[in-house]
Design a protein around this motif. Structure first.
Motif, PDB file in Angstrom:
ATOM      1  N   ASP A 140       0.584  -1.144  -0.239  1.00 20.75           N
ATOM      2  CA  ASP A 140      -0.591  -0.254   0.015  1.00 20.75           C
ATOM      3  C   ASP A 140       0.761   1.352  -0.084  1.00 20.75           C
ATOM      4  O   ASP A 140       1.595   1.323   0.548  1.00 20.75           O
ATOM      5  CB  ASP A 140      -0.648   0.072   0.867  1.00 20.75           C
ATOM      6  N   ASP A 141      -0.106   2.223  -0.299  1.00 12.43           N
ATOM      7  CA  ASP A 141       0.969   3.652  -0.861  1.00 12.43           C
ATOM      8  C   ASP A 141       2.725   3.629  -1.166  1.00 12.43           C
ATOM      9  O   ASP A 141       2.948   3.964  -0.482  1.00 12.43           O
ATOM     10  CB  ASP A 141       1.172   3.510   1.159  1.00 12.43           C
TER      11      ASP A 141
ATOM     12  N   GLU B 110      -3.720   4.073  -6.816  1.00 10.79           N
ATOM     13  CA  GLU B 110      -4.686   5.032  -6.319  1.00 10.79           C
ATOM     14  C   GLU B 110      -5.255   6.592  -6.099  1.00 10.79           C
ATOM     15  O   GLU B 110      -4.602   7.102  -6.220  1.00 10.79           O
ATOM     16  CB  GLU B 110      -4.411   4.893  -4.501  1.00 10.79           C
TER      17      GLU B 110
END
Ligand code: C2E
Ligand code: CA
Ligand code: CA
Length: 416
Positions: free
Chosen positions: A301-302, A358
């Motif tokens: 993630d990120d 995202e």
């Protein structure tokens, strides 16, 4: 004393604890006054008076020995109970040198009590409340509220669609936690997840999230069946924090949930950030390998914000990279962000790992990402996180790009 009480009010004269007892909790004094004393030869030796902003009963918790003195309420008190696990968890996560200093200070304090054992000290000066009192009180209160919120069913999952590019067919959802607080309304995860992480409560939070995913996913999958290609994977992604990885048994917990619900492991993705990986790499690798053996997918993630070495990408069992939304947000205007996105896409291609972008908020970004070969996207442009009922209601009507092509950039309009 019941350590699960949270905040308690006690009248003057109440004995809080007695010398020699084993301690299960400490107390932060919100108001009132407490006297710490020793009983020797039928008389009492007062060691100290403690008032608002001070903590009593912490020593027996810090060094796991019996209470070194007794404590009695001398002016009506309001106390916040700090459980042994709230303290030990924090200590376990601190620097070992600090832990050593703490041990030395406690040992010296116990020695000092031994020395003044027989001396009468009725005039004991009171300390000023610590500067950190307000923040500590707020944090401890919130921890108590999170614990109660879990018991009272105040937490809820919202679901945000993840789509395939360029077709915009549904690939799955990310489960995002919300807290429907009885008086403060809907609270976003940024306002309570860090506290849950700092206190170790996140393990209970994750257990709840897992259970809720098990309860809700079958209905979401049924609603999505007509919208996913016959051979394509449809998944639920959930967020995992560092404590979940460093304790043993994450894979077992997920495995139990799968066995109880009949959900296939291939339908679940666990999202972890680079910083989580870096906190305790050895434990993280072991936990992730157990998860992969179970058949779960792992997403970073990120991605791009962690400033960490990329070497772990070659060794860890990673299935997906999620490009952080800060790069996607600025990629149209800022050539540097676009280059970073391109670089991550090339890196992922080399490693044969698909990428989810995202924070896609408009058609220009969606089109550019599709042109650059990004396989998946998530963001307000495709759908905001929604509660379960509207997710199930809207999912069968999900429209793919085959019917509604993305407008040509830059004349793009936001899709409803
Ligand atoms: P995250 O995992 O990076 O989740 C994506 C966040 O970006 C979500 O915020 C989502 O609502 C938001 N987002 C999605 N699309 C867009 C967009 O187009 N524009 C903008 N500006 N934002 C977008 P949310 O739901 O507030 O969650 C924040 C963070 O809280 C998550 O970041 C995650 O780190 C954490 N979190 C959420 N649920 C859980 C959970 O169940 N467990 C754990 N450990 N952490 C969670
Ligand atoms: Ca996430
Ligand atoms: Ca993210």
């Amino acid at each position: 004393m019941d350590a699960s009480l949270g905040r308690i009010a006690l009248p003057a004269g109440t004995m809080l604890f007695a010398e020699g007892e084993t301690g299960s909790c400490a107390f932060l004094i919100a108001s009132g006054c407490i006297e710490i004393f020793l009983r020797r030869d039928d008389r009492e030796v007062v060691l100290a008076n403690r008032g608002p902003g001070e903590i009593v009963g912490e020593m027996a918790i810090l060094d796991s020995r019996s209470r070194s003195a007794s404590a009695r309420v001398v002016a009506d008190c309001e106390l916040v109970v700090i459980t042994a696990s709230q303290i030990s968890h924090r200590i376990a996560g601190t620097d070992p040198v600090l832990r050593m200093c703490l041990g030395v200070v406690i040992a010296r304090y116990r020695e000092m009590i031994g020395m003044i054992d027989s001396r009468d000290r009725r005039q004991v000066p009171r300390n000023e409340p610590s500067d950190h009192f307000e923040a500590a009180l707020a944090t401890l209160s919130l921890e108590g509220e999170i614990r109660r919120g879990l018991l009272r069913g105040e937490f809820e999952l919202f679901f945000q669609p993840i789509v395939r590019l360029p077709t915009q067919r549904l690939a799955g959802f990310e489960a995002l936690l919300r807290w429907r607080h009885p008086t403060r309304g809907l609270i976003q995860p940024g306002d309570f997840i860090p506290i849950a992480e700092a206190s170790g409560l996140i393990v209970d939070v994750t257990a709840w999230v897992l259970k809720e995913v098990g309860r809700t996913f079958p209905a979401i999958l049924r609603a999505a069946l007509h919208n996913i290609g016959p051979t394509q994977r449809f998944y639920m992604s959930l967020n995992i924090s560092s404590h979940d990885l460093s304790r043993s048994g994450l894979a077992e917990s997920v495995g139990k949930m799968l066995a109880n619900t009949g959900i296939a492991a291939g339908n679940i993705t666990l999202e972890i950030t680079e910083s989580v990986l870096m906190k305790d790499p050895a434990k993280a690798v072991a936990a992730l390998e157990a998860c992969r053996r179970l058949g779960l997918a792992i997403a970073i993630d990120d991605f791009g914000t962690g400033f960490s070495s990329l070497s772990y990408l070659g060794t860890l069992p990673i299935s997906t990279l999620k490009i952080d939304r800060s790069f996607v947000y600025s990629m149209i205007e800022a050539p540097a962000s676009r280059k970073i996105v391109q670089m991550i896409l090339r890196l992922a291609e080399e490693l044969d790992i698909p990428v989810v972008a995202e924070g896609v908020e408009n058609a220009d970004q969606a089109k550019l990402l599709a042109d650059l070969g990004c396989a998946f996207a998530q963001g307000y442009f495709f759908g905001k996180p929604l509660p379960l009922a509207p997710t199930i209601e809207l999912t069968p009507q999900w429209r793919s790009l085959e019917e509604y092509p993305l407008p040509e950039a830059p004349a793009a309009k936001k899709r409803a």
